[in-house]
Each structure stands twice: as C-alpha cells, then as structure tokens.
Design a protein around this motif. Structure first.
Motif, PDB file in Angstrom:
ATOM      1  N   THR A  90       0.845  -1.195   0.000  1.00  0.00           N
ATOM      2  CA  THR A  90       0.000   0.000   0.000  1.00  0.00           C
ATOM      3  C   THR A  90       0.873   1.235   0.000  1.00  0.00           C
ATOM      4  OG1 THR A  90      -0.040  -0.177   2.378  1.00  0.00           O
ATOM      5  CG2 THR A  90      -1.940  -1.035   1.222  1.00  0.00           C
ATOM      6  N   PHE A 124       2.343   4.631  -1.789  1.00  0.00           N
ATOM      7  CA  PHE A 124       1.727   5.609  -2.681  1.00  0.00           C
ATOM      8  C   PHE A 124       2.452   5.571  -4.025  1.00  0.00           C
ATOM      9  CE2 PHE A 124       1.185   7.342   1.657  1.00  0.00           C
ATOM     10  CZ  PHE A 124      -0.181   7.157   1.726  1.00  0.00           C
ATOM     11  N   PRO A 125       1.747   5.185  -5.086  1.00  0.00           N
ATOM     12  CA  PRO A 125       2.451   4.964  -6.356  1.00  0.00           C
ATOM     13  C   PRO A 125       3.045   6.248  -6.939  1.00  0.00           C
ATOM     14  CG  PRO A 125       0.077   4.744  -6.649  1.00  0.00           C
ATOM     15  CD  PRO A 125       0.323   4.856  -5.173  1.00  0.00           C
ATOM     16  N   TRP A 126       2.532   7.407  -6.514  1.00  0.00           N
ATOM     17  CA  TRP A 126       3.030   8.661  -7.093  1.00  0.00           C
ATOM     18  C   TRP A 126       4.260   9.182  -6.355  1.00  0.00           C
ATOM     19  CZ3 TRP A 126      -1.810   7.838  -5.078  1.00  0.00           C
ATOM     20  CH2 TRP A 126      -2.041   8.345  -3.802  1.00  0.00           C
ATOM     21  N   HIS A 161       6.230   0.962  -8.498  1.00  0.00           N
ATOM     22  CA  HIS A 161       5.973  -0.023  -9.557  1.00  0.00           C
ATOM     23  C   HIS A 161       7.255  -0.597 -10.143  1.00  0.00           C
ATOM     24  CE1 HIS A 161       6.916   2.320 -13.261  1.00  0.00           C
ATOM     25  NE2 HIS A 161       6.713   3.340 -12.463  1.00  0.00           N
ATOM     26  N   LEU A 175      16.641  -4.317 -11.208  1.00  0.00           N
ATOM     27  CA  LEU A 175      15.572  -3.947 -12.124  1.00  0.00           C
ATOM     28  C   LEU A 175      15.716  -4.807 -13.368  1.00  0.00           C
ATOM     29  CD1 LEU A 175      15.677  -0.092 -11.818  1.00  0.00           C
ATOM     30  CD2 LEU A 175      13.916  -1.621 -11.012  1.00  0.00           C
ATOM     31  N   LEU A 202      -7.319   1.057   1.241  1.00  0.00           N
ATOM     32  CA  LEU A 202      -6.081   0.690   1.936  1.00  0.00           C
ATOM     33  C   LEU A 202      -5.082   1.839   1.953  1.00  0.00           C
ATOM     34  CD1 LEU A 202      -5.372  -3.001   0.870  1.00  0.00           C
ATOM     35  CD2 LEU A 202      -5.845  -2.133   3.157  1.00  0.00           C
ATOM     36  N   LEU A 203      -5.024   2.603   0.849  1.00  0.00           N
ATOM     37  CA  LEU A 203      -4.115   3.755   0.830  1.00  0.00           C
ATOM     38  C   LEU A 203      -4.551   4.788   1.863  1.00  0.00           C
ATOM     39  CD1 LEU A 203      -3.176   4.580  -2.881  1.00  0.00           C
ATOM     40  CD2 LEU A 203      -1.903   3.330  -1.156  1.00  0.00           C
ATOM     41  N   ARG A 255      -2.584  15.191  -0.247  1.00  0.00           N
ATOM     42  CA  ARG A 255      -1.454  14.312  -0.523  1.00  0.00           C
ATOM     43  C   ARG A 255      -1.869  12.881  -0.837  1.00  0.00           C
ATOM     44  NH1 ARG A 255       3.093  14.194   3.173  1.00  0.00           N
ATOM     45  NH2 ARG A 255       4.154  13.529   1.298  1.00  0.00           N
ATOM     46  N   VAL A 256      -3.152  12.565  -0.702  1.00  0.00           N
ATOM     47  CA  VAL A 256      -3.592  11.219  -1.070  1.00  0.00           C
ATOM     48  C   VAL A 256      -4.702  11.272  -2.117  1.00  0.00           C
ATOM     49  CG1 VAL A 256      -4.434   8.996  -0.247  1.00  0.00           C
ATOM     50  CG2 VAL A 256      -2.961  10.374   1.222  1.00  0.00           C
ATOM     51  N   PRO A 306      -3.534  13.455  -5.546  1.00  0.00           N
ATOM     52  CA  PRO A 306      -2.647  12.719  -6.446  1.00  0.00           C
ATOM     53  C   PRO A 306      -3.247  11.383  -6.871  1.00  0.00           C
ATOM     54  CG  PRO A 306      -1.715  12.776  -4.232  1.00  0.00           C
ATOM     55  CD  PRO A 306      -2.881  13.720  -4.241  1.00  0.00           C
ATOM     56  N   GLY A 307      -4.000  10.746  -5.967  1.00  0.00           N
ATOM     57  CA  GLY A 307      -4.589   9.459  -6.305  1.00  0.00           C
ATOM     58  C   GLY A 307      -5.603   9.554  -7.430  1.00  0.00           C
ATOM     59  N   ASP A 324       2.169   6.453 -16.767  1.00  0.00           N
ATOM     60  CA  ASP A 324       3.364   5.628 -16.882  1.00  0.00           C
ATOM     61  C   ASP A 324       4.265   5.768 -15.667  1.00  0.00           C
ATOM     62  OD1 ASP A 324       2.589   4.661 -19.241  1.00  0.00           O
ATOM     63  OD2 ASP A 324       3.891   5.912 -20.484  1.00  0.00           O
ATOM     64  N   ARG A 325       4.423   6.997 -15.212  1.00  0.00           N
ATOM     65  CA  ARG A 325       5.326   7.221 -14.095  1.00  0.00           C
ATOM     66  C   ARG A 325       4.847   6.529 -12.841  1.00  0.00           C
ATOM     67  NH1 ARG A 325       8.005  13.008 -13.170  1.00  0.00           N
ATOM     68  NH2 ARG A 325       7.100  12.721 -11.130  1.00  0.00           N
ATOM     69  N   TRP A 326       3.579   6.451 -12.687  1.00  0.00           N
ATOM     70  CA  TRP A 326       3.035   5.803 -11.502  1.00  0.00           C
ATOM     71  C   TRP A 326       2.864   4.315 -11.699  1.00  0.00           C
ATOM     72  CZ3 TRP A 326      -1.299   9.667  -9.822  1.00  0.00           C
ATOM     73  CH2 TRP A 326      -0.684  10.909  -9.577  1.00  0.00           C
ATOM     74  N   GLY A 327       3.186   3.859 -12.918  1.00  0.00           N
ATOM     75  CA  GLY A 327       3.066   2.431 -13.174  1.00  0.00           C
ATOM     76  C   GLY A 327       1.649   1.940 -13.171  1.00  0.00           C
TER      77      GLY A 327
END
Ligand SMILES: Nc1ncnc2c1ncn2[C@@H]1O[C@H](COP(=O)(O)OP(=O)(O)O)[C@@H](O)[C@H]1O
Ligand SMILES: [Mg+2]
Lengths: 269, 291
Positions: free
Chosen positions: A86, A88-90, A133, B12, B183-184, B201-202, B205-206, B283-286
């Motif tokens: 969990t 934060f992906p950002w 990720h 990686l 969950l986040l 902040r959640v 951006p989320g 993409d950056r956040w996958g």
C-alpha cells in the motif's frame, strides 16, 4: 502494551440484513517488546482483530487498550504493514518513507537523516529514488516496513505481510524483520496462517479459531535467538505446535499437517 | 542470521542489451511507417478539402477557399493585415484570454467539487444528478442563460466556456477520488495524516490520472463553445466573432483562417500537451493504461 478485553466484532450486512460475527469475547494481552504471532485459518477474524488494534475499526463490544489508553483511531504509534503493498504509487521510495515524518512535522534535515537510515536498514539505498511499480513484491514490503519504523511506533501490526511473496523471498524477509527487530525493539503483533513462520518468528503463538471459539491456544516459543530455521529446536517446536492444533476442537486443524520438509500452512489465506 | 540481501530481489529488469540492434532496426521501420501514416492523415483531408473547394467553385459559382487561398490569407493576416477591424493577433489573444478565464474557473470549481463528491457519498448523491444533466446540456443552450445573467458581454462567453467545461471535470475527479483504494487511505491515517493531508497528498494525487482526462475533455468542450459564444454574444473581437463577421465582407478565406487556427490550437493543446501529460502521469506511476 496491547490489551483486548472481551472484544466482539459484528459486521452487519445492509443488503441481506444478516450479521457476520467476526470475533467473539476475545481476551488477549501482549507485553512490551513481545513478538506475538496470531495464527489461524482464513476467515477466522485475524485481520479484524488487527484492524481493531490499529484503530481502523471499532469493537462492537469490549475494550481495546494500547499503552494504557483506549484505541479510538489509527495513529503513528501503531505502525501497520498490510498484506498488499500500500505504497503511494506517485511517490518515490524516499518520499513514501518520509510521508509519516512530514505529518509529524519532523524538521527537514532530521527527516532526511531518518529516511536514509531506514532505507539503508532495509537494504534499498540504490532504490531511494525509484517508484513503487519499479520494485519487486519483496522490496515493496521492505519499504512498507521502513516507512512505519521511521515513525518509531510503540507497536508493529503486521497482517500477513509476507503472505503474497514466494517462499524464498518470504524466508529472507523474515530474517530481515528479525534483524531489524533486534536493533529497534518493538511490540509486534504478526498475523499469519503459516505455522513455520509463526514458530520461527514469535515469542508466543496465539491461535485464533472462528467465532464463537475465539482464542483456543497460547503457546510460548522459548527457542533462544538468533534462531536457525533448520535447527531441530525449530522443527520440534513446529511439530509440537501442530500437535496442539490437531487437538483443538474445530476447524483450525490443518489437513496437510506434519508432512516433513514442506511449508505447513493452515488452509486458505 | 542476518542475511545480506540477495541479488535477485534487487535488480531492475535489464534493458536487453544484446537484442538492441535488431530492436532498433525494427523500431526504425515502425517509426518510418508511423510517420507516413501521420503525413497521410493530414494530406488526405487536405486533398478532400481541395477537391470540394474546386468542385463547389465550379458548380455553384461561389468562391469556396482552397487550402492555398486560406494559406495565403493566413500569411497576409500574420503580416498584420486587418481582419474585421483588428489584427489576427488581437483576435487570437482575446479568444485565448476568454477561454483561459472560463476554463480556469471550471478546473478550479470542478476539482474542488469532484474531491468533495468523491469523498462524501451524501454530497455525491445530492449533486451527481445535476452534474449529469449539466453534461447533457448543449453548449448553445447556455446562451440565453448567460445573457440573462451577464448581459451581452464578454462575461457571457466566459460563462459558457466554464459551464460546458465543468461537468466532465467534476465527473472524472469524483470517479478518481472514489477509485483511491481504501487501503491507501488507511495507510495514510495510520501514518498520522489529518484531513487536509488526506485531501492534498492522497486523494488529489490518487485521482490525478482521472482528473487529467476530465480536464482534457473539459478543454475540448470549452474550446468548442468559445466560437459559438463569441459568434452570438457579439464580443467585437475573437476568432469566433471574426469568423462570423468575415462573411459579411465576403472574406471567406479569412473565416477559414479562423477555423484553421481554432483547429490547430485545439490539436496542439489536446495532443501536444494534455494527452502526453496524462500518459506520462500514468506511466510514471506504473498504472495500467485504460485508454
Ligand atoms: N468489513 C467487513 N464487512 C463485512 N464482513 C467482514 C468485514 N471484514 C471481515 N468480515 C468478515 O469477518 C470474518 C473475518 O474476516 P477477517 O478478519 O478478514 O479474517 P482473516 O483475516 O482471519 O482471514 C469473515 O467472515 C469476513 O467475511
Ligand atoms: Mg486477513
């Protein structure tokens, strides 16, 4: 440190009108810096119990006490590591670890020092700038551990944190956890359905059965640390615990018990 | 017992160095055919336009501007020739200003209400029907409303832009916030996040990938209605206004220049700015691409 008194939790289902009894009349006491594994089959209420201590849920009846006070809400004094990553992906690894410290208004230079300390502690220095990720499952859980350790919580609450990992990674992370725990002693409540994992990690294994059976066994594991997972002591303790499980009244009994050399798990996840 | 971290867990995925030349050649071939397709996608519509222009000019005897006529007129206008009393720069600047004001209002209001609706089920249930209706209202329907509210003025145009851009931004932001995993939120609360932190902040951006696609759709809506707004409200400047006025002077090429500029700017903002921004975020956040 952590104290549950006559705790019950019901989940009413608004649509069907039925009520699920997840926990009934649980009494549990965990001492300071004790490492307790909560063992039980899938669906017996392990996560519910942990969520009550974390403050994500409130008990239907009974009391949940942490550090002498009633638990009312989640907070940084009880660091939670979830089964699913969990992060934060950002945010980068660094920023993820710094998230809680910012909330606590730790001053920037101090924050930086703490963040880099815990990132190296879990061996991820070269990934400080990576995003979640780009990490493997094991690495993500390392970050999840680092970000709560950075808050210096009184207790660590871990809900099958290695359950989704392959066996080798899981073994390695267990070792890492114990190594980190030797450095930063905490009270740990570690949920698992894996008997070997419980024996290898815990000072004490508490067995939970589905309500209304509640806590059905409480087994101290007195093997001295550091432990060797392949030692006869660990093996014997595992078998002894399996015996205890086998003699319990109901469904906690693992069907594939006592097959030597295999990871022994209670059914399900 | 303290094991050193193993290698496998830490590396990686390698870049596949050995296969590089083959891959590069394949990629070049791909990018070549990609470029051809891109050229064709512009050339074919231009050719059709040209054909229609020639045909119409012959059959109906009206001077339908060809791409070349339009281009010549564009060059003249860029050199400072006046279009409906003002330079093309003035028209363009005024249109962009109106659009920027209206669009900013929509983005600000849209994000704030989207965050609120996504966060509170009650607010969402109270407001979403209205927002859905808002989305169905065609841009031109705002003309009487705007005129009643603001009179015949630039503010009516700005209002129309904001009104048409708003709904997709609200709807997408709401969906984005609702999509942020419980969950986040729990993780954030466990780490001591207060309400403000949760929002900024959640949740923000989320919901960003959704929010950006809402902004992209909102942009297109607002940009389209800009023209209509200026046409009807008689703002005396602007691309939409001059497009309509040019035909009184039989300056059809001038009108076509306005259309072309509107299309090109829309294309640049949407394809060159907003879409890449959205893709980069994803993409950056996958995150998995949904579009
Ligand atoms: N939020 C919830 N709403 C309704 N039922 C729930 C909820 N959380 C857990 N339950 C039910 O409570 C029981 C215990 O669940 P859980 O604590 O997740 O078990 P475990 O973690 O041991 O697998 C299950 O029957 C589950 O379906
Ligand atoms: Mg569980």
């Amino acid at each position: 440190m952590i104290e549950l008194q006559q705790v019950s939790k019901l989940f009413p289902n608004d649509e069907t009108g039925q009520v699920v009894q997840a926990l009934q009349d649980i009494d549990l006491s965990i001492g300071e810096n004790e490492f307790v594994c909560l063992l039980g089959p899938s669906g017996c209420g392990k996560s519910t119990l942990l969520n009550l201590v974390a403050g994500f849920e409130r008990p239907t009846s009974g009391r949940v006490i942490f550090d002498g006070e009633h638990v009312r809400q989640p907070g940084p004094d009880r660091g939670v590591v979830f089964q699913e990553p969990t992060l934060f992906p950002w945010l980068t690894v660094e920023q993820n670890v710094a998230f809680g410290l910012r909330n606590l208004q730790v001053e920037a230079s101090e924050r930086k020092r703490i963040v880099s300390h815990f990132i190296s502690l879990v061996g991820l220095d070269s990934f400080a700038r990576a995003r979640p990720h780009q990490l493997s499952g094991g690495m993500k859980q390392r970050v999840a551990l680092a970000r709560v350790l950075a808050l210096d919580p009184g207790a660590l609450l871990m809900d099958e944190p290695f359950g989704a990992l392959d066996a080798q990674t899981r073994d390695r992370l267990q070792d890492e956890l114990l190594r980190v725990w030797e450095i930063h002693r905490k009270t740990v409540l570690f949920v698992t359905h894996n008997v070997e994992e419980a024996v290898y990690l815990a000072d004490r294994v508490t067995v939970l059965a589905p309500a209304p059976d509640s806590i059905t066994a409480d087994v101290p594991i007195s093997i001295p640390r550091p432990r060797d997972r392949f030692s006869p002591e660990v093996r014997e303790a595992t078998i002894a615990l399996l015996r205890v499980l086998a003699n319990l009244p109901c469904c906690v009994l693992p069907s594939q018990a006592e097959r030597p050399g295999q990871t022994v798990s209670l059914p399900g996840g | 017992m303290s094991t050193s971290p193993g290698k496998a867990d830490f590396s990686l995925p390698p870049a596949g160095a050995a296969a590089a030349p083959v891959l590069r050649a394949a990629r070049q071939r791909q990018s070549l055919s990609g470029a051809l397709i891109a050229v064709a996608s512009v050339a074919i519509p231009l050719a059709i336009w040209w054909g229609v222009a020639v045909l119409v000019t012959h059959m109906r005897g009206v001077p339908f501007p060809t791409p070349l006529d339009t281009y010549r007129r564009l060059v003249a206008l860029l050199q400072g020739k006046l279009l409906v009393d003002f330079t093309i720069y003035r028209h363009l600047g005024d249109s962009l200003r109106r659009w920027a004001i209206g669009f900013s209002l929509a983005v600000g209001l849209g994000i704030v209400s989207g965050l609120l609706f996504g966060w509170s089920r009650l607010l969402e249930r109270l407001s979403m029907p209205a927002v859905t209706v808002l989305q169905l209202i065609p841009g031109l329907a705002w003309i009487p409303v705007g005129i009643l509210l603001f009179g015949i003025s630039e503010r009516t145009t700005v209002f129309m832009i904001a009104a048409t851009a708003l709904a997709p931004i609200v709807i997408n932001t709401t969906a984005g916030v609702k999509g942020v995993s419980e969950l986040l939120l729990r993780a954030a609360k466990m780490m001591g996040a207060d309400g403000r932190t949760l929002f900024l902040r959640v949740l923000l951006p989320g919901s960003l990938p959704h929010l950006l696609s809402g902004i992209r759709v909102g942009f297109a809506n607002g940009w389209r209605v800009l023209v209509a707004g200026e046409m009807v409200v008689g703002t005396a400047t602007g691309l939409g206004y001059s497009m309509i006025q040019a035909r009184w002077n039989l300056d059809y090429a001038g009108a076509f220049v306005c259309i072309a500029i509107i299309c090109i700017i829309g294309l640049i903002v949407e394809r060159g700015l907003l879409l890449p921004l959205e893709r980069r975020t994803i993409d950056r956040w996958g995150l998995a691409r949904t579009t």
